[in-house]
Write a protein that holds these residues in place. Sequence first.
Motif, PDB file in Angstrom:
ATOM      1  N   UNK A  59      -8.377  29.892  -5.352  1.00  8.09           N
ATOM      2  CA  UNK A  59      -8.245  31.040  -6.232  1.00  8.09           C
ATOM      3  C   UNK A  59      -8.389  30.634  -7.676  1.00  8.09           C
ATOM      4  N   UNK A  60      -8.287  31.618  -8.562  1.00 11.02           N
ATOM      5  CA  UNK A  60      -8.430  31.338  -9.991  1.00 11.02           C
ATOM      6  C   UNK A  60      -7.101  30.931 -10.637  1.00 11.02           C
ATOM      7  N   UNK A  74     -10.485  35.933  -7.165  1.00 11.70           N
ATOM      8  CA  UNK A  74      -9.133  36.477  -7.334  1.00 11.70           C
ATOM      9  C   UNK A  74      -8.132  35.357  -7.566  1.00 11.70           C
ATOM     10  N   UNK A  75      -6.962  35.699  -8.112  1.00 13.41           N
ATOM     11  CA  UNK A  75      -5.961  34.672  -8.408  1.00 13.41           C
ATOM     12  C   UNK A  75      -5.578  33.893  -7.152  1.00 13.41           C
ATOM     13  N   UNK A  76      -5.366  34.550  -6.033  1.00 14.01           N
ATOM     14  CA  UNK A  76      -5.204  33.902  -4.726  1.00 14.01           C
ATOM     15  C   UNK A  76      -6.241  34.531  -3.816  1.00 14.01           C
ATOM     16  N   UNK A  77      -7.370  33.870  -3.664  1.00 13.63           N
ATOM     17  CA  UNK A  77      -8.559  34.453  -3.052  1.00 13.63           C
ATOM     18  C   UNK A  77      -8.631  34.221  -1.539  1.00 13.63           C
ATOM     19  N   UNK A  95     -10.626  40.724  -4.353  1.00 15.17           N
ATOM     20  CA  UNK A  95     -11.427  41.833  -4.906  1.00 15.17           C
ATOM     21  C   UNK A  95     -12.881  41.783  -4.437  1.00 15.17           C
ATOM     22  N   UNK A  96     -13.476  40.593  -4.407  1.00 17.32           N
ATOM     23  CA  UNK A  96     -14.902  40.464  -4.137  1.00 17.32           C
ATOM     24  C   UNK A  96     -15.210  39.846  -2.779  1.00 17.32           C
ATOM     25  N   UNK A  97     -14.187  39.597  -1.966  1.00 17.76           N
ATOM     26  CA  UNK A  97     -14.398  39.123  -0.604  1.00 17.76           C
ATOM     27  C   UNK A  97     -14.722  37.644  -0.497  1.00 17.76           C
ATOM     28  N   UNK A 114     -20.390  25.076   7.943  1.00 19.20           N
ATOM     29  CA  UNK A 114     -20.295  26.468   7.501  1.00 19.20           C
ATOM     30  C   UNK A 114     -20.373  26.539   5.984  1.00 19.20           C
ATOM     31  N   UNK A 115     -21.123  27.524   5.476  1.00 21.27           N
ATOM     32  CA  UNK A 115     -21.262  27.743   4.043  1.00 21.27           C
ATOM     33  C   UNK A 115     -20.323  28.873   3.628  1.00 21.27           C
ATOM     34  N   UNK A 116     -19.312  28.531   2.836  1.00 15.98           N
ATOM     35  CA  UNK A 116     -18.278  29.462   2.399  1.00 15.98           C
ATOM     36  C   UNK A 116     -18.656  30.009   1.026  1.00 15.98           C
ATOM     37  N   UNK A 117     -18.582  31.321   0.873  1.00 16.93           N
ATOM     38  CA  UNK A 117     -18.820  31.959  -0.415  1.00 16.93           C
ATOM     39  C   UNK A 117     -17.532  32.526  -0.975  1.00 16.93           C
ATOM     40  N   UNK A 118     -17.132  32.038  -2.141  1.00 17.23           N
ATOM     41  CA  UNK A 118     -15.949  32.545  -2.844  1.00 17.23           C
ATOM     42  C   UNK A 118     -16.371  32.797  -4.281  1.00 17.23           C
ATOM     43  N   UNK A 119     -16.427  34.071  -4.666  1.00 13.40           N
ATOM     44  CA  UNK A 119     -16.921  34.409  -5.996  1.00 13.40           C
ATOM     45  C   UNK A 119     -18.334  33.902  -6.158  1.00 13.40           C
ATOM     46  N   UNK A 120     -18.586  33.172  -7.222  1.00 13.37           N
ATOM     47  CA  UNK A 120     -19.908  32.613  -7.504  1.00 13.37           C
ATOM     48  C   UNK A 120     -20.082  31.219  -6.900  1.00 13.37           C
TER      49      UNK A 120
END
Length: 128
Positions: A59-60, A74-77, A95-97, A114-120
């Motif tokens: 998270x951020x 997100x703060x805890x994504x 928020x953005x999945x 596996x390719x994980x997408x978190x934000x950008x």
Amino acid sequence: MAKGDDVSARNSTRNPVSGNRKSSKRKKSSEGKKAAVEIVNGCFSGLVIDITGKTTTFGSDIDCDICLDHSFVSSEHAVITGESGSYYLEDLNSRHGTSIGGREIHKVKLNSGDLIGIGNFQLKFKYM
């Protein structure tokens, strides 16, 4: 990743001489395997971060195990949880999945590669 994106991991330390990051030692399981994520895009491409402990939060927020500083994080994504030799990725109602291979997930068992997408950020899960 855009300019200004930043990553930090609590399980790494700075070398007091060079200032470079080095991963902390991790006790190997009885099978001798370990898990890690590798950032595969942007200026942090190639950075490998060991997954340690039963849970690893993304998270951020600076209190997350792996801090991903970007407005779409997100703060805890999300969290990776280790259970009986398997690892699971769960989105924490961000928020953005969170995605695996471009498909949005809520909770899924991870496979090596596996390719994980978190934000950008794009992170490759590795189980070695």
